[in-house]
Scaffold this active site. Sequence first.
Site, PDB file in Angstrom:
ATOM      1  N   ASP A 128       0.901  -1.225   0.087  1.00  0.00           N
ATOM      2  CA  ASP A 128      -0.041  -0.093   0.109  1.00  0.00           C
ATOM      3  C   ASP A 128       0.833   1.342   0.140  1.00  0.00           C
ATOM      4  OD1 ASP A 128      -2.323   1.395  -0.063  1.00  0.00           O
ATOM      5  OD2 ASP A 128      -2.909   1.064   2.179  1.00  0.00           O
ATOM      6  N   HIS A 132       2.665   3.450  -9.111  1.00  0.00           N
ATOM      7  CA  HIS A 132       2.792   1.965  -9.357  1.00  0.00           C
ATOM      8  C   HIS A 132       3.888   1.379 -10.097  1.00  0.00           C
ATOM      9  CE1 HIS A 132      -1.216   2.328  -7.571  1.00  0.00           C
ATOM     10  NE2 HIS A 132      -1.708   2.959  -8.621  1.00  0.00           N
ATOM     11  N   LEU A 162      12.151 -19.942  -4.936  1.00  0.00           N
ATOM     12  CA  LEU A 162      10.839 -19.282  -4.353  1.00  0.00           C
ATOM     13  C   LEU A 162       9.516 -19.205  -5.204  1.00  0.00           C
ATOM     14  CD1 LEU A 162      10.941 -16.628  -2.196  1.00  0.00           C
ATOM     15  CD2 LEU A 162      10.014 -15.598  -4.399  1.00  0.00           C
TER      16      LEU A 162
HETATM   17  C1  FPP Z   1      -1.863   0.307  -3.354  1.00  0.00           C
HETATM   18  O1  FPP Z   1      -1.365   1.751  -3.467  1.00  0.00           O
HETATM   19  C2  FPP Z   1      -1.029  -0.537  -4.515  1.00  0.00           C
HETATM   20  C3  FPP Z   1      -2.102  -1.349  -5.160  1.00  0.00           C
HETATM   21  C4  FPP Z   1      -3.315  -1.190  -5.452  1.00  0.00           C
HETATM   22  C5  FPP Z   1      -1.489  -1.872  -6.359  1.00  0.00           C
HETATM   23  C6  FPP Z   1      -0.239  -2.677  -5.988  1.00  0.00           C
HETATM   24  C7  FPP Z   1       0.316  -2.762  -7.349  1.00  0.00           C
HETATM   25  C8  FPP Z   1       1.675  -2.818  -7.520  1.00  0.00           C
HETATM   26  C9  FPP Z   1       2.854  -2.619  -6.567  1.00  0.00           C
HETATM   27  C10 FPP Z   1       2.220  -2.842  -8.896  1.00  0.00           C
HETATM   28  C11 FPP Z   1       2.103  -4.021  -9.832  1.00  0.00           C
HETATM   29  C12 FPP Z   1       2.499  -5.393  -9.147  1.00  0.00           C
HETATM   30  C13 FPP Z   1       3.292  -6.363  -9.724  1.00  0.00           C
HETATM   31  C14 FPP Z   1       3.265  -7.781  -9.077  1.00  0.00           C
HETATM   32  C15 FPP Z   1       4.155  -6.059 -10.975  1.00  0.00           C
HETATM   33  P1  FPP Z   1      -2.298   2.744  -3.419  1.00  0.00           P
HETATM   34  O2  FPP Z   1      -2.545   3.034  -4.864  1.00  0.00           O
HETATM   35  O3  FPP Z   1      -3.620   2.217  -2.678  1.00  0.00           O
HETATM   36  O4  FPP Z   1      -1.706   3.834  -2.565  1.00  0.00           O
HETATM   37  P2  FPP Z   1      -2.575   4.910  -1.722  1.00  0.00           P
HETATM   38  O5  FPP Z   1      -3.103   4.267  -0.754  1.00  0.00           O
HETATM   39  O6  FPP Z   1      -1.365   5.828  -1.333  1.00  0.00           O
HETATM   40  O7  FPP Z   1      -3.317   5.717  -2.677  1.00  0.00           O
END
Ligand code: FPP
Length: 238
Positions: A16, A33, A127
Site C-alpha cells: 500500500d 505503481h 521461491l
Molecule cells: C496500493 O497503493 C497499491 C495497489 C493497489 C497496487 C499494487 C500494485 C503494484 C505494486 C504494481 C504491480 C504489481 C506487480 C506484481 C508487478 P495505493 O494506490 O492504494 O496507494 P495510496 O493508498 O497511497 O493511494
Amino acid sequence: MEETRSVPQHVAIIMDGNGRWAKKRGLPRTAGHYQGAKVVEQILYDADAMGIKYLTVYAFSTENWSRPQSEVKTLMNLLRTYMRTSLQKCAKNNVRIRVLGDRSKLDEDLIEAIDDLERDTKNNTGLQFQIAINYGGRDDIRRGVMKIAEKVRSGELDPASITEETVSENLDTADIPDPDLLIRTSGELRISNFLIWQCAYTEYYFTDVLWPDFNKEELQKAVDAYMHRERRMGGLMQ
Ligand code: FPP
C-alpha cells in the site's frame, strides 16, 4: 532466555502507499505503481536470499475495479508487462509464479500470459511467488464453496466429511501453506479482504513505510519482529 523462531516460510504483503508516494513527489499516481512494481522484483530476490520460500503479494483486489478507469488500465498494463517479461528471470532464478484470484474477469491476452507463465514455471523449485489479481478473500471462499457444492452434487463428496482441510484445498491457495507473516505498508491497520481464511494464525506486521520505499532492510525488520514474537496458536504460555 528469549526464544526465537526461524525465518517465516510464507510471507504475504499488502503493498500500500503507491499513490501517496507519488503525490509527495508531485507525480501522477501511476508513477507510484511503476516504482512499486520495481520494488516487487527486488523484494522477490531479497526474500529468496533470506530463505523465505513463499511470497504472496496483493497486486489488485476485487475492490480495485472501482478506481478511475485510467488507473485500472495502468495497473493491468503493468501486470501484463510483468507476465510477459518474467519468464527468463524466473528460469534464471528458479522462481515459480502462480496467480491467485478470479482471472476470468481479466482481459483474454492477460489470462493467456498468466496461464503461459504458470505452466512454464511450474517445475521451478526455488521461491514460490504468488500474485493476487482480482482477488478478494471472501470471493476466494465463495468460489471454494461453489467447488465444494459441485463435488457434493456430483456425489464425489459427502457433506458430513467436509473438514477445514477440505475448505483450504478448494481455495486459490490449495497446496500453498498459510502465511506465517503478513506485512502491510503505509500505515493502514487493516487486512482489506486479503487471504482472510488463510491468515487465521498469521502474525501481522504494519509499517508506515510506503510500498515504493520498501526495501531489504524493511523486510528484514519485519522478519526480525516475526522471529522474536511468541507464537501460541491458542495454547498456553510455556
Ligand atoms: C496500493 O497503493 C497499491 C495497489 C493497489 C497496487 C499494487 C500494485 C503494484 C505494486 C504494481 C504491480 C504489481 C506487480 C506484481 C508487478 P495505493 O494506490 O492504494 O496507494 P495510496 O493508498 O497511497 O493511494
